[in-house]
Design a protein around this motif. Structure first.
Motif, PDB file in Angstrom:
ATOM      1  N   ILE A 299      48.732  47.780  47.799  1.00 41.17           N
ATOM      2  CA  ILE A 299      47.591  48.617  47.412  1.00 41.17           C
ATOM      3  C   ILE A 299      48.047  49.713  46.459  1.00 41.17           C
ATOM      4  CG2 ILE A 299      45.886  50.270  48.263  1.00 41.17           C
ATOM      5  CD1 ILE A 299      45.685  48.613  50.806  1.00 41.17           C
ATOM      6  N   ASP A 300      49.144  50.372  46.778  1.00 44.56           N
ATOM      7  CA  ASP A 300      49.640  51.480  45.943  1.00 44.56           C
ATOM      8  C   ASP A 300      50.083  51.007  44.558  1.00 44.56           C
ATOM      9  OD1 ASP A 300      49.185  53.188  48.066  1.00 44.56           O
ATOM     10  OD2 ASP A 300      51.270  53.158  48.766  1.00 44.56           O
ATOM     11  N   ALA A 301      50.630  49.777  44.486  1.00 35.80           N
ATOM     12  CA  ALA A 301      51.187  49.284  43.231  1.00 35.80           C
ATOM     13  C   ALA A 301      50.258  48.319  42.503  1.00 35.80           C
ATOM     14  CB  ALA A 301      52.529  48.597  43.514  1.00 35.80           C
ATOM     15  N   ALA A 302      49.014  48.163  42.983  1.00 38.30           N
ATOM     16  CA  ALA A 302      48.075  47.202  42.417  1.00 38.30           C
ATOM     17  C   ALA A 302      48.632  45.787  42.477  1.00 38.30           C
ATOM     18  CB  ALA A 302      47.702  47.566  40.982  1.00 38.30           C
ATOM     19  N   GLY A 303      49.277  45.470  43.607  1.00 42.45           N
ATOM     20  CA  GLY A 303      49.800  44.132  43.845  1.00 42.45           C
ATOM     21  C   GLY A 303      51.314  44.082  43.856  1.00 42.45           C
ATOM     22  N   ASN A 304      51.846  43.144  44.634  1.00 41.93           N
ATOM     23  CA  ASN A 304      53.293  42.894  44.631  1.00 41.93           C
ATOM     24  C   ASN A 304      53.527  41.412  44.872  1.00 41.93           C
ATOM     25  OD1 ASN A 304      52.940  42.554  47.443  1.00 41.93           O
ATOM     26  ND2 ASN A 304      53.680  44.630  47.904  1.00 41.93           N
ATOM     27  N   ASP A 305      54.817  41.025  45.010  1.00 39.16           N
ATOM     28  CA  ASP A 305      55.128  39.597  45.122  1.00 39.16           C
ATOM     29  C   ASP A 305      54.503  38.960  46.358  1.00 39.16           C
ATOM     30  OD1 ASP A 305      56.567  39.685  42.791  1.00 39.16           O
ATOM     31  OD2 ASP A 305      58.535  39.873  43.763  1.00 39.16           O
ATOM     32  N   ARG A 306      54.468  39.697  47.468  1.00 42.41           N
ATOM     33  CA  ARG A 306      53.936  39.104  48.690  1.00 42.41           C
ATOM     34  C   ARG A 306      52.416  39.097  48.702  1.00 42.41           C
ATOM     35  NH1 ARG A 306      55.747  40.347  55.016  1.00 42.41           N
ATOM     36  NH2 ARG A 306      54.681  38.507  55.857  1.00 42.41           N
ATOM     37  N   PHE A 307      51.803  40.169  48.227  1.00 43.04           N
ATOM     38  CA  PHE A 307      50.353  40.294  48.239  1.00 43.04           C
ATOM     39  C   PHE A 307      49.853  40.707  46.853  1.00 43.04           C
ATOM     40  CE2 PHE A 307      51.394  41.403  52.743  1.00 43.04           C
ATOM     41  CZ  PHE A 307      50.762  40.327  53.346  1.00 43.04           C
ATOM     42  N   PRO A 308      49.683  39.732  45.936  1.00 46.35           N
ATOM     43  CA  PRO A 308      49.035  40.072  44.667  1.00 46.35           C
ATOM     44  C   PRO A 308      47.599  40.532  44.922  1.00 46.35           C
ATOM     45  CG  PRO A 308      50.108  37.910  44.571  1.00 46.35           C
ATOM     46  CD  PRO A 308      50.085  38.316  46.007  1.00 46.35           C
ATOM     47  N   MET A 309      47.052  41.278  44.012  1.00 42.68           N
ATOM     48  CA  MET A 309      45.667  41.713  44.155  1.00 42.68           C
ATOM     49  C   MET A 309      44.709  40.535  43.910  1.00 42.68           C
ATOM     50  SD  MET A 309      45.366  44.890  45.164  1.00 42.68           S
ATOM     51  CE  MET A 309      46.622  44.349  46.365  1.00 42.68           C
ATOM     52  N   VAL A 310      43.464  40.714  44.321  1.00 43.59           N
ATOM     53  CA  VAL A 310      42.445  39.671  44.202  1.00 43.59           C
ATOM     54  C   VAL A 310      41.723  39.842  42.872  1.00 43.59           C
ATOM     55  CG1 VAL A 310      40.316  38.752  45.184  1.00 43.59           C
ATOM     56  CG2 VAL A 310      42.164  39.518  46.700  1.00 43.59           C
ATOM     57  N   PRO A 311      41.929  38.953  41.902  1.00 44.20           N
ATOM     58  CA  PRO A 311      41.286  39.125  40.595  1.00 44.20           C
ATOM     59  C   PRO A 311      39.774  38.933  40.696  1.00 44.20           C
ATOM     60  CG  PRO A 311      42.430  37.011  40.712  1.00 44.20           C
ATOM     61  CD  PRO A 311      42.793  37.760  41.941  1.00 44.20           C
TER      62      PRO A 311
END
Length: 335
Positions: A299-311
């Motif tokens: 959430i803080d980084a607008a996505g990461n390798d484990r949990f990308p954000m939902v486009p």
């Protein structure tokens, strides 16, 4: 989509019968997302799983033409669940009425519609949103279910989304059956399963009965979504689930005078102990902490390798609640 911090309800009744178990399970009401109330049937305090099915929410039918003054966003209607994470499970979305828009972090964009199966495999991590759009049909009625992934694939199978608009259907003694997952009466769904599993949507006509073939190695449950039925000496009605223990090769199900529609859920008993908290499944407290930390970091980084954000989702993701002050411990499938 869950609220697993509190202990679920007790088993509320047990059929007085010889042979395999026959138990009535009653759901508890849970507020989901921003404007939906669901009946949670699993996990139940004394019966946490049926096969690998570890989570069952039944919701609706809701009239979406009525504006909802929800506790969060007044005026929203229907399903409004922002992006949230999952680990080590599959989500199974099934609608009887209505439509829900699905988006996820592997880039899927689909609509859940009646009679069409949407199944999402989390692997080590996935995020998704579930939303009733402004032009959705006026009524919403469905079930959201989780399947626990076994240890040998739960973190290694790639996150994925599959949709099936043309599932196999059959008739048994006049009953209509849609095979969502697994095999019923020799008819098999194309949906992916990682343990012996079965899920079906079955309708029996008014006053009719069905001798339903079962696999003796499987345990089963039936969730009534319309009408009522008789199974043994139990009479589950709308929103109630009856647990059927393993050891049967058939069972007689009799519909009420109004007929009945129900979900059949089953599979071989899942013997691995699980830690379930919020939207995560793991095997230890430390795994859950790591998943929560990864989600908050995403959430803080607008996505990461484990949990990308939902486009494509217009809004903020759902933060994880605080962890409890005690150590989360694995729980057996039943007490």
């Amino acid at each position: 989509m869950s609220d697993l911090e509190r202990d679920p309800d007790e088993v509320v009744g047990t059929g007085d019968c010889e042979g395999p178990a026959l138990e009535m399970l009653e759901g508890r009401e849970v507020v989901l997302g921003r404007s939906t109330t669901v009946r949670r049937l699993l996990p139940n305090k004394n019966r946490r799983m049926v096969g690998a099915w570890c989570f069952v929410d039944h919701y609706g039918p809701d009239d979406l033409t009525q504006r909802v003054d929800s506790y969060d966003v007044p005026g929203e209607r229907g399903m409004q669940v922002p992006p949230h994470p999952h680990t080590s499970l599959q989500t199974v979305s099934w609608l009887f009425e209505g439509e829900i828009e699905h988006r996820d972090s592997v880039g899927s964009h689909a609509f859940v519609r009646p009679g069409e199966l949407n199944i999402m495999t989390a692997g080590n991590g996935i995020a998704h949103s579930e939303v009733s759009t402004p032009d959705a049909p006026p009524r919403l009625h469905g079930a959201q279910l989780w399947v626990a992934l076994p240890n040998d694939v739960r973190t290694t199978t790639p996150p994925a989304f599959n949709a099936y608009a043309d599932l196999p259907r059959l008739e048994l003694d006049g009953a209509r059956v849609t095979v969502m997952i697994g095999t019923v009466a020799g008819v098999t769904s194309p949906a992916p399963a990682y343990t012996p599993l079965v899920g079906a949507d079955i309708t029996i006509g008014p006053g009719q009965s069905l001798d339903l073939p079962l696999a003796p190695s499987n345990e089963y449950a039936v969730l009534v979504v319309d009408g009522s039925l008789t199974v043994g000496d139990l009479h589950p009605g709308f929103g109630e689930m009856t647990y059927l223990g393993a050891g049967r090769d058939t069972i007689e199900l009799a519909a009420s005078d109004d007929g009945v529609r129900f979900l059949l859920l089953g599979g071989e008993p899942f013997e691995e102990e699980l830690v379930m908290w919020w939207n995560f499944i793991g095997r230890s407290h430390e795994e859950i902490v790591a998943a929560r930390d990864a989600w908050q970091a995403a959430i803080d980084a607008a996505g990461n390798d484990r949990f990308p954000m939902v486009p494509g989702y217009d809004g903020d993701p759902l933060p994880a609640p605080p962890l409890p002050g005690t150590t989360l411990r694995p729980r057996p499938r039943a007490r």
